[in-house]
Design an enzyme around this catalytic site. Structure first.
Site, mmCIF file in Angstrom:
data_model
loop_
_atom_site.group_PDB
_atom_site.id
_atom_site.type_symbol
_atom_site.label_atom_id
_atom_site.label_comp_id
_atom_site.label_asym_id
_atom_site.label_seq_id
_atom_site.Cartn_x
_atom_site.Cartn_y
_atom_site.Cartn_z
ATOM 1 N N ILE A 109 27.847 -23.761 21.724
ATOM 2 C CA ILE A 109 28.558 -24.316 20.558
ATOM 3 C C ILE A 109 30.069 -24.068 20.659
ATOM 4 O O ILE A 109 30.874 -24.760 20.030
ATOM 5 C CB ILE A 109 27.992 -23.704 19.252
ATOM 6 C CG1 ILE A 109 28.199 -24.623 18.068
ATOM 7 C CG2 ILE A 109 28.523 -22.308 18.993
ATOM 8 C CD1 ILE A 109 27.417 -24.219 16.832
ATOM 9 N N ASN A 129 25.634 -11.384 29.827
ATOM 10 C CA ASN A 129 26.233 -10.170 29.286
ATOM 11 C C ASN A 129 25.148 -9.244 28.728
ATOM 12 O O ASN A 129 24.207 -9.714 28.082
ATOM 13 C CB ASN A 129 27.228 -10.519 28.177
ATOM 14 C CG ASN A 129 28.394 -11.351 28.705
ATOM 15 O OD1 ASN A 129 28.855 -11.139 29.816
ATOM 16 N ND2 ASN A 129 28.856 -12.308 27.912
ATOM 17 N N GLN A 175 28.463 -9.165 24.981
ATOM 18 C CA GLN A 175 27.299 -9.833 24.397
ATOM 19 C C GLN A 175 27.436 -9.881 22.881
ATOM 20 O O GLN A 175 27.707 -8.859 22.239
ATOM 21 C CB GLN A 175 25.999 -9.089 24.773
ATOM 22 C CG GLN A 175 24.747 -9.848 24.356
ATOM 23 C CD GLN A 175 23.449 -9.174 24.794
ATOM 24 O OE1 GLN A 175 23.457 -8.041 25.271
ATOM 25 N NE2 GLN A 175 22.341 -9.867 24.622
ATOM 26 N N HIS A 179 20.345 -14.557 27.436
ATOM 27 C CA HIS A 179 20.820 -15.886 27.801
ATOM 28 C C HIS A 179 21.698 -15.807 29.050
ATOM 29 O O HIS A 179 22.366 -14.802 29.293
ATOM 30 C CB HIS A 179 21.586 -16.563 26.662
ATOM 31 C CG HIS A 179 22.701 -15.734 26.097
ATOM 32 N ND1 HIS A 179 22.487 -14.689 25.220
ATOM 33 C CD2 HIS A 179 24.045 -15.790 26.276
ATOM 34 C CE1 HIS A 179 23.644 -14.141 24.884
ATOM 35 N NE2 HIS A 179 24.617 -14.788 25.520
HETATM 36 P P1 DGP Z 1 27.457 -13.890 24.461
HETATM 37 O O1 DGP Z 1 28.811 -13.530 23.930
HETATM 38 O O2 DGP Z 1 27.313 -13.653 25.932
HETATM 39 O O3 DGP Z 1 26.358 -13.212 23.646
HETATM 40 O O4 DGP Z 1 27.319 -15.450 24.264
HETATM 41 C C1 DGP Z 1 26.828 -16.033 23.107
HETATM 42 C C2 DGP Z 1 27.168 -17.501 23.169
HETATM 43 O O5 DGP Z 1 26.341 -18.191 22.257
HETATM 44 C C3 DGP Z 1 28.609 -17.841 22.777
HETATM 45 O O6 DGP Z 1 29.262 -18.452 23.911
HETATM 46 C C4 DGP Z 1 28.496 -18.814 21.630
HETATM 47 C C5 DGP Z 1 27.068 -19.248 21.678
HETATM 48 N N1 DGP Z 1 26.443 -19.510 20.380
HETATM 49 C C6 DGP Z 1 26.391 -18.633 19.339
HETATM 50 N N2 DGP Z 1 25.737 -19.187 18.313
HETATM 51 C C7 DGP Z 1 25.345 -20.420 18.717
HETATM 52 C C8 DGP Z 1 24.619 -21.472 18.090
HETATM 53 O O7 DGP Z 1 24.178 -21.394 16.932
HETATM 54 N N3 DGP Z 1 24.422 -22.602 18.825
HETATM 55 C C9 DGP Z 1 24.870 -22.721 20.107
HETATM 56 N N4 DGP Z 1 24.622 -23.872 20.733
HETATM 57 N N5 DGP Z 1 25.564 -21.754 20.727
HETATM 58 C C10 DGP Z 1 25.795 -20.616 20.033
#
Ligand code: DGP
Length: 141
Positions: free
Chosen positions: A36, A91, A98, A104
């Site tokens: 997102i 992460n 993270q 992920h």
């Molecule tokens: P990290 O910081 O490694 O935990 O990455 C989490 C990622 O998840 C960050 O790049 C933004 C993404 N993200 C968080 N919430 C959502 C969501 O509701 N939808 C989508 N598509 N991505 C999300």
């Protein structure tokens, strides 16, 4: 519903279809969807549908499946979006960046002049004793 499901986990909700996402790939165990808040065009997240807090917690068979999907997506980003390279990042814990505590893999396509900087610059604060460090790590394997 998946075996491991956390009530307050946003990626569990995405995996269950309770929150929408822009999907790139889906099978019984794995889901990939667009981040997102992308770092570059096509930044994709690959998750296990089951909840595991991070990379270190994922059973081997599911880890294999997730990385197989991440590899395919990396290849597709190069052929379809003409990415010139890929960063694969996962992460573990807040200190490592993270923010969503459901395993992920970030598949981040790289383009010339994308302006993205991942800085793993050498740390000269301490002269590490590399052989001693390796021996210490080996005791945990
Ligand atoms: P990290 O910081 O490694 O935990 O990455 C989490 C990622 O998840 C960050 O790049 C933004 C993404 N993200 C968080 N919430 C959502 C969501 O509701 N939808 C989508 N598509 N991505 C999300």
């Amino acid at each position: 519903m998946s075996k491991n499901y956390e009530e307050n986990c946003i990626f569990c909700k995405i995996a269950q279809g309770q929150i929408s996402s822009i999907k790139v790939y889906e099978d019984e165990d794995i889901l990939a969807f667009l981040d997102i808040d992308p770092s570059s065009k096509g930044h994709t997240l690959v998750i296990t549908k089951e909840h595991f807090a991070n990379f270190l917690m994922v059973p081997r068979n599911l880890l294999d499946k997730a990385f197989e999907v991440a590899q395919k997506i990396g290849q597709a980003l190069i052929t379809t979006l003409h990415a010139e390279g890929i960063n694969i990042i996962t992460n573990v814990n807040e200190i490592a960046g993270q923010s969503v505590f459901h395993f992920h893999i970030h598949v981040i396509p790289r383009y010339s002049q994308d302006g993205l900087k991942l800085n793993f610059s050498p740390k000269q604060i301490e002269k590490f004793n590399l052989p001693a460090l390796a021996n210490q790590i080996k005791t945990g394997l």
